[in-house]
Design a protein around this motif. Structure first.
Motif, PDB file in Angstrom:
ATOM      1  N   THR A 217     -66.501  15.934 -16.564  1.00  0.00           N
ATOM      2  CA  THR A 217     -67.552  15.440 -17.449  1.00  0.00           C
ATOM      3  C   THR A 217     -68.231  16.630 -18.114  1.00  0.00           C
ATOM      4  N   VAL A 219     -71.982  17.525 -20.049  1.00  0.00           N
ATOM      5  CA  VAL A 219     -73.342  17.026 -20.234  1.00  0.00           C
ATOM      6  C   VAL A 219     -73.972  17.694 -21.451  1.00  0.00           C
ATOM      7  N   ALA A 238     -73.036  11.607 -18.547  1.00  0.00           N
ATOM      8  CA  ALA A 238     -72.189  12.570 -19.256  1.00  0.00           C
ATOM      9  C   ALA A 238     -72.065  12.198 -20.729  1.00  0.00           C
ATOM     10  N   LEU A 241     -66.289  12.477 -21.288  1.00  0.00           N
ATOM     11  CA  LEU A 241     -65.460  12.347 -20.097  1.00  0.00           C
ATOM     12  C   LEU A 241     -64.043  12.757 -20.449  1.00  0.00           C
TER      13      LEU A 241
END
Length: 393
Positions: A217, A219, A238, A241
């Protein structure tokens, strides 16, 4: 005494998590061998970093460029010799390559969004053309000389079209080391082909390997700061992905070079010995760069065995038909040594000279083949033996 000189390179190299060479789905390439799935790296995937490493090991003038952008490259060489020809250089370059060398050129595929604007990219060859830097320079010099002797561009283009034999001879006389090693195929004129002096096997794992998957993920730094003015402020989810497949393996790698055939192309003993030495070093030090920013797979071999034979090259892949068991490096070393000795005893292909470069106790069984040396001693020794043997031809 036979003066045939075949240089073999064998290596055992361990990588941790990596995706060295992907298939069309993004998965690490594999193969079935000995009834199990093995990790695999294609010969092409390993030859490219070897060629790139040549830029650090050899003079660029001794190397070639593999590209479709042949008109652009030659145009720049012409302008470098005479910048007053900047406007005419693309036309002169195209005449040299198309009318002179008989290489078919075509407009490059249009880029997305270029439908409503003029695409000013130069014509390209219809396949990757491997041409030496010295040959580009010689063609550029000829183009400049012809233009100076002509009253205008059209007359120069016509003159170039009448010089086919001379222009093709410039290309045929290519002495670029990487072209001599890896070969050149010109679909438009087989007379311009150069047979490769080297051969590369697909690297494969000595053990059975399962492909694994890394779910990741990413962020958003700003979003995650929890800006209350943002309708999603404070959400720690997130922003992206993804999934990357990888494996880990101890690979068996093999390549060879026929020094006699390389000498036939290069025509110089010392240049040939230097080329072989550079190939050996690049074979040892290179690494495919697939997903390198994610996996940092910059390993070096656990074991390198280099043989010079006067018979034929012998690939030892059969040593690993039965998958080795942990400890992989130690057991693979034992299998390689056993296979090497069996081949020598049964088929009488005992090497003229063998070098071993190794690290760690796991590879100690390779001392049965030769005393361990450093990489520098290996390269120097190979160059010396190749030079000595070729001088006897």
């Amino acid at each position: 005494m036979s003066t045939r000189t075949i240089v073999e390179m064998h290596a055992l190299e361990t990588t941790a998590a990596a995706n060295l060479n992907r298939d069309d789905t993004g998965s690490p390439k594999t193969m079935e061998y000995g009834g199990v799935t093995r990790a695999r790296v294609s010969s092409q995937a390993w030859k490219r970093p070897i060629r790139q490493m040549f830029n650090d090991l050899l003079n660029p003038q001794e190397l070639g460029i593999r590209s479709k952008k042949v008109v652009e490259i030659l145009s720049k060489r012409i302008v470098a010799l005479d910048d007053s020809l900047a406007d005419e250089a693309p036309d002169l370059a195209e005449a040299m390559l198309s009318k002179g060398a008989g290489i078919k050129l075509a407009a490059p595929r249009k880029r997305k969004g270029a439908e409503d604007q003029e695409d000013k990219r130069l014509n390209q060859s219809q396949y990757l053309l491997f041409l030496g830097n010295r040959q580009y320079d010689a063609l550029a010099r000829l183009a400049v000389d012809v233009r100076k002797e002509s009253s205008d561009l059209k007359e120069a283009q016509t003159a170039i079209g009448k010089m086919k034999k001379q222009i093709k001879q410039i290309i045929k006389d290519d002495k670029a080391i990487d072209i001599a090693l890896f070969g050149r195929m010109v679909a438009d004129d087989t007379d311009l082909n150069i047979d490769a002096a080297s051969q590369f096997a697909n690297a494969f794992s000595v053990q059975a390997v399962d492909t694994e998957s890394d779910f990741f993920t990413a962020v958003d730094d700003v979003h995650n700061a929890g800006d209350t003015d943002d309708e999603n402020g404070g959400d720690s989810g997130a922003a992206m992905l993804g999934e990357i497949e990888f494996n880990a393996a101890t690979y068996y790698r093999f390549a060879d070079v026929d020094a006699n055939r390389l000498y036939d192309t290069l025509g110089d003993v010392e240049a040939t010995a230097k080329a072989v030495g550079a190939l050996v070093k690049a074979f040892v030090m290179s690494m495919p760069q697939g997903k390198s920013s994610t996996f940092a797979q910059g390993t070096l071999p656990d074991l390198v065995v280099v043989n010079i034979r006067d018979t034929q090259a012998v690939n030892m892949s059969g040593a690993f038909l039965t998958p080795v068991k942990p400890n992989y490096v130690a057991n693979a070393t034992k299998a390689l040594v056993r296979r090497s000795k069996d081949m020598d005893d049964v088929y009488g292909v005992t090497p003229v000279k063998t070098w071993v470069v190794r690290i760690g106790d796991a590879t100690k069984d390779a001392d049965a083949l030769a005393e361990a040396v450093s990489l520098r001693e290996l390269v120097d020794g190979v160059e010396e033996v190749v030079s000595s043997r070729l001088s006897q031809e």
